[in-house]
Design a protein around this motif. Structure first.
Motif, PDB file in Angstrom:
ATOM      1  N   GLN A  15       0.811  -1.188   0.000  1.00 35.33           N
ATOM      2  CA  GLN A  15       0.000   0.000   0.000  1.00 35.33           C
ATOM      3  C   GLN A  15       0.849   1.243   0.000  1.00 35.33           C
ATOM      4  OE1 GLN A  15      -3.496  -1.790  -0.038  1.00 35.33           O
ATOM      5  NE2 GLN A  15      -1.580  -2.573  -0.635  1.00 35.33           N
ATOM      6  N   CYS A  16       1.991   1.153  -0.635  1.00 34.26           N
ATOM      7  CA  CYS A  16       2.919   2.280  -0.616  1.00 34.26           C
ATOM      8  C   CYS A  16       2.703   3.246  -1.769  1.00 34.26           C
ATOM      9  CB  CYS A  16       4.351   1.770  -0.624  1.00 34.26           C
ATOM     10  SG  CYS A  16       4.774   0.827  -2.083  1.00 34.26           S
ATOM     11  N   MET A  17       1.861   2.894  -2.718  1.00 36.66           N
ATOM     12  CA  MET A  17       1.633   3.777  -3.860  1.00 36.66           C
ATOM     13  C   MET A  17       0.142   4.058  -4.005  1.00 36.66           C
ATOM     14  SD  MET A  17       4.251   2.043  -6.553  1.00 36.66           S
ATOM     15  CE  MET A  17       4.429   3.446  -7.624  1.00 36.66           C
ATOM     16  N   ASP A  18      -0.180   5.258  -4.421  1.00 39.26           N
ATOM     17  CA  ASP A  18      -1.566   5.625  -4.682  1.00 39.26           C
ATOM     18  C   ASP A  18      -1.949   5.104  -6.057  1.00 39.26           C
ATOM     19  OD1 ASP A  18      -3.507   7.614  -6.104  1.00 39.26           O
ATOM     20  OD2 ASP A  18      -3.847   7.869  -3.945  1.00 39.26           O
ATOM     21  N   ILE A  19      -2.941   4.205  -6.108  1.00 38.89           N
ATOM     22  CA  ILE A  19      -3.278   3.570  -7.383  1.00 38.89           C
ATOM     23  C   ILE A  19      -3.822   4.563  -8.400  1.00 38.89           C
ATOM     24  CG2 ILE A  19      -5.627   2.831  -6.829  1.00 38.89           C
ATOM     25  CD1 ILE A  19      -4.582   0.091  -8.267  1.00 38.89           C
ATOM     26  N   GLY A  20      -4.475   5.619  -7.935  1.00 34.40           N
ATOM     27  CA  GLY A  20      -4.947   6.646  -8.858  1.00 34.40           C
ATOM     28  C   GLY A  20      -3.792   7.362  -9.536  1.00 34.40           C
ATOM     29  N   GLU A  21      -2.757   7.657  -8.770  1.00 34.61           N
ATOM     30  CA  GLU A  21      -1.571   8.304  -9.323  1.00 34.61           C
ATOM     31  C   GLU A  21      -0.852   7.368 -10.303  1.00 34.61           C
ATOM     32  OE1 GLU A  21       2.694   9.812  -7.623  1.00 34.61           O
ATOM     33  OE2 GLU A  21       0.923  10.191  -6.391  1.00 34.61           O
ATOM     34  N   VAL A  22      -0.731   6.115  -9.931  1.00 35.60           N
ATOM     35  CA  VAL A  22      -0.092   5.123 -10.811  1.00 35.60           C
ATOM     36  C   VAL A  22      -0.881   4.999 -12.109  1.00 35.60           C
ATOM     37  CG1 VAL A  22       0.505   2.683 -11.068  1.00 35.60           C
ATOM     38  CG2 VAL A  22       0.966   3.857  -8.907  1.00 35.60           C
ATOM     39  N   LYS A  23      -2.203   4.945 -11.993  1.00 34.25           N
ATOM     40  CA  LYS A  23      -3.062   4.821 -13.181  1.00 34.25           C
ATOM     41  C   LYS A  23      -2.855   6.021 -14.107  1.00 34.25           C
ATOM     42  CE  LYS A  23      -6.569   3.475 -15.761  1.00 34.25           C
ATOM     43  NZ  LYS A  23      -7.882   3.098 -15.427  1.00 34.25           N
ATOM     44  N   ARG A  24      -2.827   7.221 -13.548  1.00 36.61           N
ATOM     45  CA  ARG A  24      -2.613   8.415 -14.368  1.00 36.61           C
ATOM     46  C   ARG A  24      -1.246   8.370 -15.055  1.00 36.61           C
ATOM     47  NH1 ARG A  24      -5.403  10.359 -10.087  1.00 36.61           N
ATOM     48  NH2 ARG A  24      -3.572  11.014  -8.892  1.00 36.61           N
ATOM     49  N   HIS A  25      -0.253   7.923 -14.334  1.00 36.54           N
ATOM     50  CA  HIS A  25       1.104   7.860 -14.885  1.00 36.54           C
ATOM     51  C   HIS A  25       1.210   6.843 -16.029  1.00 36.54           C
ATOM     52  CE1 HIS A  25       5.468   8.139 -14.936  1.00 36.54           C
ATOM     53  NE2 HIS A  25       5.520   6.822 -14.885  1.00 36.54           N
ATOM     54  N   LEU A  26       0.502   5.733 -15.915  1.00 40.73           N
ATOM     55  CA  LEU A  26       0.612   4.652 -16.901  1.00 40.73           C
ATOM     56  C   LEU A  26      -0.510   4.641 -17.934  1.00 40.73           C
ATOM     57  CD1 LEU A  26       1.641   1.745 -14.519  1.00 40.73           C
ATOM     58  CD2 LEU A  26       3.119   3.072 -16.035  1.00 40.73           C
ATOM     59  N   ALA A  27      -1.413   5.574 -17.852  1.00 36.96           N
ATOM     60  CA  ALA A  27      -2.605   5.580 -18.711  1.00 36.96           C
ATOM     61  C   ALA A  27      -2.263   5.317 -20.170  1.00 36.96           C
ATOM     62  CB  ALA A  27      -3.335   6.910 -18.582  1.00 36.96           C
ATOM     63  N   GLY A  28      -2.914   4.307 -20.723  1.00 40.31           N
ATOM     64  CA  GLY A  28      -2.749   3.974 -22.127  1.00 40.31           C
ATOM     65  C   GLY A  28      -1.482   3.198 -22.451  1.00 40.31           C
ATOM     66  N   ARG A  29      -0.621   2.986 -21.454  1.00 40.48           N
ATOM     67  CA  ARG A  29       0.639   2.289 -21.716  1.00 40.48           C
ATOM     68  C   ARG A  29       0.738   0.954 -21.001  1.00 40.48           C
ATOM     69  NH1 ARG A  29       5.110   5.831 -19.906  1.00 40.48           N
ATOM     70  NH2 ARG A  29       3.601   6.567 -18.417  1.00 40.48           N
TER      71      ARG A  29
END
Length: 84
Positions: free
Chosen positions: A1-15
């Motif tokens: 639980q060390c990363m915010d999944i919303g932030e990760v999703k935004r960072h990786l969106a479409g990739r």
């Protein structure tokens, strides 16, 4: 639980696809079924929009997880994780 999944999703969106984030260290072993469902709903709200999310625990379903919490997680995903 060390990363915010919303932030990760935004960072990786479409990739890349993201998965998990339902806490298997504390929530699934020690939480209530209601807390599990709430976590599922919150995680789906952050990670599912636009696709590219696989709902699962943060790591595994290990022997310390309460079976009823695993069922609550699966039922919550089935109920709230339907794409339009």
């Amino acid at each position: 639980q060390c990363m915010d999944i919303g932030e990760v999703k935004r960072h990786l969106a479409g990739r890349a696809c993201v998965l998990g984030n339902i806490d298997c260290m504390y929530l699934l072993p020690f939480g209530s079924e209601e807390e599990v469902v709430q976590s599922v709903k919150e995680t789906l709200a952050k990670a599912a929009p636009g696709g590219g999310y696989i709902a699962s625990s943060s790591n595994s379903i290990h022997p310390g997880c309460k079976p009823e919490n695993y069922v609550a997680m699966v039922d919550g995903v089935r109920k709230y994780g339907v794409y339009p």
